[in-house]
Design a protein around this motif. Structure first.
Motif, mmCIF file in Angstrom:
data_model
loop_
_atom_site.group_PDB
_atom_site.id
_atom_site.type_symbol
_atom_site.label_atom_id
_atom_site.label_comp_id
_atom_site.label_asym_id
_atom_site.label_seq_id
_atom_site.Cartn_x
_atom_site.Cartn_y
_atom_site.Cartn_z
ATOM 1 N N LEU A 1 -53.357 3.724 -1.197
ATOM 2 C CA LEU A 1 -52.005 3.590 -1.437
ATOM 3 C C LEU A 1 -51.651 2.460 -2.121
ATOM 4 O O LEU A 1 -50.825 2.491 -3.014
ATOM 5 C CB LEU A 1 -51.661 3.321 0.052
ATOM 6 C CG LEU A 1 -51.520 4.580 1.070
ATOM 7 C CD1 LEU A 1 -51.124 3.979 2.405
ATOM 8 C CD2 LEU A 1 -50.522 5.601 0.583
ATOM 9 N N ALA A 2 -52.638 1.389 -2.350
ATOM 10 C CA ALA A 2 -52.290 0.286 -3.389
ATOM 11 C C ALA A 2 -52.407 0.806 -4.654
ATOM 12 O O ALA A 2 -51.626 0.329 -5.594
ATOM 13 C CB ALA A 2 -53.266 -0.877 -3.014
ATOM 14 N N ALA A 3 -53.393 1.675 -4.743
ATOM 15 C CA ALA A 3 -53.608 2.265 -6.145
ATOM 16 C C ALA A 3 -52.378 3.201 -6.614
ATOM 17 O O ALA A 3 -51.866 2.957 -7.814
ATOM 18 C CB ALA A 3 -55.040 2.997 -6.351
ATOM 19 N N LEU A 4 -51.859 3.797 -5.796
ATOM 20 C CA LEU A 4 -50.861 4.918 -5.919
ATOM 21 C C LEU A 4 -49.527 3.711 -6.444
ATOM 22 O O LEU A 4 -48.973 4.036 -7.137
ATOM 23 C CB LEU A 4 -50.558 5.572 -4.829
ATOM 24 C CG LEU A 4 -51.330 6.915 -4.729
ATOM 25 C CD1 LEU A 4 -51.120 7.386 -3.443
ATOM 26 C CD2 LEU A 4 -51.015 7.780 -5.746
ATOM 27 N N ALA A 5 -49.254 2.695 -5.534
ATOM 28 C CA ALA A 5 -48.252 1.784 -5.661
ATOM 29 C C ALA A 5 -48.286 1.222 -7.213
ATOM 30 O O ALA A 5 -47.344 0.980 -7.993
ATOM 31 C CB ALA A 5 -48.247 0.585 -4.637
ATOM 32 N N ARG A 6 -49.327 0.760 -7.793
ATOM 33 C CA ARG A 6 -49.676 0.264 -8.913
ATOM 34 C C ARG A 6 -49.481 1.504 -10.214
ATOM 35 O O ARG A 6 -48.754 1.069 -10.968
ATOM 36 C CB ARG A 6 -51.071 -0.171 -9.089
ATOM 37 C CG ARG A 6 -51.290 -1.427 -8.322
ATOM 38 C CD ARG A 6 -52.810 -2.093 -8.755
ATOM 39 N NE ARG A 6 -53.781 -1.424 -8.573
ATOM 40 C CZ ARG A 6 -54.389 -1.348 -7.340
ATOM 41 N NH1 ARG A 6 -54.293 -2.342 -6.295
ATOM 42 N NH2 ARG A 6 -55.641 -0.542 -7.346
ATOM 43 N N GLY A 7 -50.019 2.653 -9.793
ATOM 44 C CA GLY A 7 -49.886 3.778 -10.947
ATOM 45 C C GLY A 7 -48.336 4.226 -10.732
ATOM 46 O O GLY A 7 -47.811 4.552 -12.032
ATOM 47 N N LEU A 8 -47.495 4.161 -9.901
ATOM 48 C CA LEU A 8 -46.285 4.746 -10.017
ATOM 49 C C LEU A 8 -45.248 3.224 -10.263
ATOM 50 O O LEU A 8 -44.172 3.574 -10.202
ATOM 51 C CB LEU A 8 -45.917 5.264 -8.810
ATOM 52 C CG LEU A 8 -46.474 6.406 -8.228
ATOM 53 C CD1 LEU A 8 -46.148 6.983 -6.964
ATOM 54 C CD2 LEU A 8 -45.922 7.719 -9.179
ATOM 55 N N ARG A 9 -45.859 2.130 -10.531
ATOM 56 C CA ARG A 9 -44.995 0.940 -10.683
ATOM 57 C C ARG A 9 -44.017 0.795 -9.628
ATOM 58 O O ARG A 9 -42.891 0.528 -9.696
ATOM 59 C CB ARG A 9 -44.427 1.325 -12.120
ATOM 60 C CG ARG A 9 -45.262 1.549 -13.281
ATOM 61 C CD ARG A 9 -46.347 0.519 -13.408
ATOM 62 N NE ARG A 9 -47.271 0.675 -14.663
ATOM 63 C CZ ARG A 9 -48.263 1.300 -14.914
ATOM 64 N NH1 ARG A 9 -48.893 1.748 -13.735
ATOM 65 N NH2 ARG A 9 -48.628 1.559 -16.185
#
Length: 277
Positions: A67-75
């Motif tokens: 989820l943290a990676a998704l949050a970074r990827g989706l800005r």
């Protein structure tokens, strides 16, 4: 985990993010307005198949790391990241905050209140900046060092910290400050500066230890405060608060009812404060 809402949230954020926002070329053949699934997957260091299954409500329960990676990827913003974690069934992740510097927005507001007792404090009860009238009312609270920087600590360890308030109001102030510190400790956890203040107070103050065991809960309401000022005497002031978006700092503004004796005394304190600058 709310699969349907999680899928919808990911899809809307993907469609709202443009290639230019993440440094990707738009290209002539792009038909979609936002990012493609494979682009979000690449930005988030995961397979396109895994990400696609999340949007299709058939993927596995994502880990907090994913989820943290998704949050970074989706800005995502901090608020959006928190919402993402909640949709996936997790607690809101801890946010690291800077406790030693006034946030720029708060400082701009404080600069416009130079004729009013106002100050910026962090979530540990440390005063970061004061107007001259606030110094005239409360003293220079930015001069303290170490644990004494925190009003929470000084209140329970230094009798001089209580001289500005009538003795009958001390129990109310004690409970309020203990509740504030309890909230800071819950937020920051063990090993934090809040934890160091709590540990020191548990060892130094029986009053604080008793209040701490009661688990006091912080209230957003800031009640009127009574002061016993050595130069102008008794005042009853209203405390207005403005909390920074990341909840790490609070602007406190003290006012009095127009036409009241306290209002006249505040005006006198403004003159005193200006003379001391």
């Amino acid at each position: 985990m709310d699969r349907a809402r999680l899928a919808g949230f990911l899809r809307t954020r993907r469609e709202a993010l443009q290639p230019e926002d993440v440094g990707l070329p738009r290209g002539r053949r792009r038909r979609t307005g936002g990012l493609r699934r494979e682009e979000v997957a690449a930005l988030s260091d995961m397979s396109t198949d895994y990400y696609s299954r999340l949007e299709q409500q058939r993927g596995p329960h994502p880990s907090e790391q994913l989820l943290a990676a998704l949050a970074r990827g989706l800005r995502l913003t901090l608020a959006e990241r928190d919402h993402l974690f909640q949709l996936a069934g997790y607690a809101v992740p801890h946010r690291a905050v800077r406790a030693d510097h006034v946030n720029p927005g708060m400082l701009r507001i404080l600069d416009r209140l130079q004729d009013t007792p106002a100050l910026v404090v962090n979530h540990l009860g440390e005063t970061l900046a004061q107007t001259a009238p606030a110094v005239a009312l409360l003293g220079d609270d930015t001069r303290h060092t170490g644990l004494d920087r925190s009003l929470h600590y000084r209140w329970f360890t230094d009798p001089a910290a209580r001289l500005l308030h009538p003795e009958e109001d001390h129990p109310t102030h004690s409970r309020l400050l203990a509740a504030h510190l309890h909230a800071a400790y819950t937020r920051d956890g063990r090993g934090s500066r809040a934890a160091a203040i709590v540990d020191a107070l548990l060892a130094a103050s029986g009053e604080f230890a008793e209040l701490w065991r009661e688990h006091p809960v912080q209230s957003a309401y800031c009640p009127p405060k009574r002061f016993r000022h050595p130069e102008v005497g008794a005042l009853e002031l209203h405390c207005q608060t403005l909390v920074d978006p990341d909840e790490s700092q609070t602007l406190l503004v003290f006012t009095a009812a127009p036409g009241s004796q306290s209002h006249e005394k505040l005006q006198l304190l403004s003159v005193i404060g200006a003379q001391r600058v």
